[in-house]
Design an enzyme around this catalytic site. Structure first.
Site, mmCIF file in Angstrom:
data_model
loop_
_atom_site.group_PDB
_atom_site.id
_atom_site.type_symbol
_atom_site.label_atom_id
_atom_site.label_comp_id
_atom_site.label_asym_id
_atom_site.label_seq_id
_atom_site.Cartn_x
_atom_site.Cartn_y
_atom_site.Cartn_z
ATOM 1 N N CYS A 282 0.814 -1.222 0.000
ATOM 2 C CA CYS A 282 0.000 0.000 0.000
ATOM 3 C C CYS A 282 0.841 1.262 0.000
ATOM 4 O O CYS A 282 0.306 2.366 -0.135
ATOM 5 C CB CYS A 282 -0.956 -0.008 1.192
ATOM 6 S SG CYS A 282 -2.345 -1.144 0.960
ATOM 7 N N ASP B 166 -8.765 -3.502 -5.064
ATOM 8 C CA ASP B 166 -7.467 -3.103 -4.519
ATOM 9 C C ASP B 166 -6.388 -4.013 -5.091
ATOM 10 O O ASP B 166 -6.581 -5.234 -5.178
ATOM 11 C CB ASP B 166 -7.467 -3.194 -2.988
ATOM 12 C CG ASP B 166 -6.549 -2.164 -2.348
ATOM 13 O OD1 ASP B 166 -5.423 -1.990 -2.864
ATOM 14 O OD2 ASP B 166 -6.945 -1.538 -1.365
ATOM 15 N N GLY C 262 -11.208 -13.256 -13.604
ATOM 16 C CA GLY C 262 -10.257 -12.171 -13.450
ATOM 17 C C GLY C 262 -9.711 -11.686 -14.769
ATOM 18 O O GLY C 262 -10.229 -12.011 -15.839
ATOM 19 N N THR D 253 -5.724 -10.578 -16.652
ATOM 20 C CA THR D 253 -4.273 -10.565 -16.546
ATOM 21 C C THR D 253 -3.672 -9.825 -17.730
ATOM 22 O O THR D 253 -4.091 -10.030 -18.873
ATOM 23 C CB THR D 253 -3.709 -12.006 -16.513
ATOM 24 O OG1 THR D 253 -4.342 -12.731 -15.448
ATOM 25 C CG2 THR D 253 -2.208 -12.002 -16.280
#
Length: 346
Positions: free
Chosen positions: A16, A66, A136, A138
């Site tokens: 982060c 995130d 997802g 990629t």
């Protein structure tokens, strides 16, 4: 697992700490036109952890995303930490995660086994949360990046935003600070292995139980402490709530090893961005608070704990319930009517 290429050497920033500063985001979005929908009760204009869209009287959809560069060299652990961090936003809203999508960027030179281990770490952590990864996206890029887009559910009347704190509330924090300082020093091999193992376990720990426990108490506001640090997120809670947060600095839990490193000036770049963003709203009442201590309060956390504003009458019960399972949970301050400062360090 050992990896031939040190993942943290492939990234300029870690975890982060790579997050764009809150002040920069405010500037970028200033004047940005948004469309309204009465069912969207929390959107990005609220600076909250996730969006919330009401589906019916019993259900609201919580959505967040995130991702970040490697903060550890072990690819499986990197996947776990990134997933825990992404899931945390749903927990901070009082929700339960159900579905997740992988977000992955890999350098063309990265070997197949490393990629597989990153994804396996994420999958296992999402499964631990009671959710499932359903797909997802990629892409190839110069640096590795991994994270999730997460969807969950919450009752519309039980949403916990970062703007609901009230005078008389007590502030609780569930994980110690210092992660950014320690992971920065670890890249230079300045931290003992056993210390970093403790930090890795903390970052990979879900905020699930803390979120479940707080549902049994009169919690008015909640946010997870991540890239904007304790003071950045406290500042946002104060601003959104129209209150002042008083932080008893001596009660804030932090990893003792991080303090010595902060005194040496081993501070991640994100801490300076956080200070630039929030410092104007922070009043240092207790002049004995050292610069190193302040740096830890501005230190960006990866997969940090929950900052909870709970009704003062329920604070003792919630703290005891948390400590039964989360020993580091601490009472760190209280909330009052708004004063000249958003956050007061006492």
């Amino acid at each position: 697992m050992e990896t031939q290429v040190r993942l943290t050497k492939l990234a300029k920033c870690a975890g982060c700490g790579a997050k764009v500063g809150a002040g920069t985001l405010v500037h970028l979005l200033d004047g940005f036109k948004t469309h309204k929908d009465p069912n969207l009760i929390v959107g990005y204009d609220r600076s909250d952890d996730a969006s919330v869209y009401v589906l019916d009287e019993e259900r609201a959809l919580v959505q967040t995303t995130d991702f970040f560069p490697p903060i550890v060299d072990d690819p499986y652990l990197y996947g776990q930490i990134a997933a825990a961090n992404a899931l945390s936003d749903v927990y901070a809203m009082g929700g339960t995660p159900k579905l997740a999508l992988n977000l992955l960027c890999i350098p063309e030179s990265m070997d197949r086994e490393t990629v597989t281990e990153i994804l396996r770490g994420g999958y296992d952590k999402v499964y631990e949360a009671g959710a499932i990864i359903s797909g997802g996206h990629t892409v190839h890029g110069a640096e590795p990046l991994y994270g999730l887009a997460v969807s969950g559910f919450v009752h519309p009347q039980k949403v916990r935003t970062n703007s609901g704190a009230r005078p008389g509330d007590v502030l609780l924090l569930t994980k110690p600070l210092g992660v950014g300082v320690l992971t920065t020093a670890a890249k230079a091999e300045m931290v003992e292995t056993e210390v970093m193992q403790r930090i890795y376990r903390q970052m990979a720990t879900l905020n699930r139980r803390a979120a479940e426990i707080m549902q049994n108490f009169d919690v008015h506001s909640c946010t997870d402490v991540t890239g904007f640090a304790l003071l950045g997120h406290s500042y946002e809670m104060a601003q959104g709530s129209g209150c002042t947060l008083h932080i008893n600095v001596g009660s804030v839990p932090y990893h003792k090893e991080a303090y010595a490193l902060a005194e040496m000036g081993l501070i991640p770049a994100g801490a300076y961005r956080n200070r630039e963003y929030a410092e104007a709203g922070v009043s240092v009442v207790n002049k004995s608070i050292t610069r190193a201590t302040q740096d830890l309060l501005y230190d960006p956390q990866t997969s940090g704990g929950l900052l909870i504003a709970v009704n003062g009458r329920d604070a003792g019960g919630l703290l005891r319930a948390l400590r039964d399972e989360i020993p580091a949970a601490s009472e760190i301050g209280y909330v009052t009517e708004q004063t000249d400062a958003s956050v007061m360090l006492e």
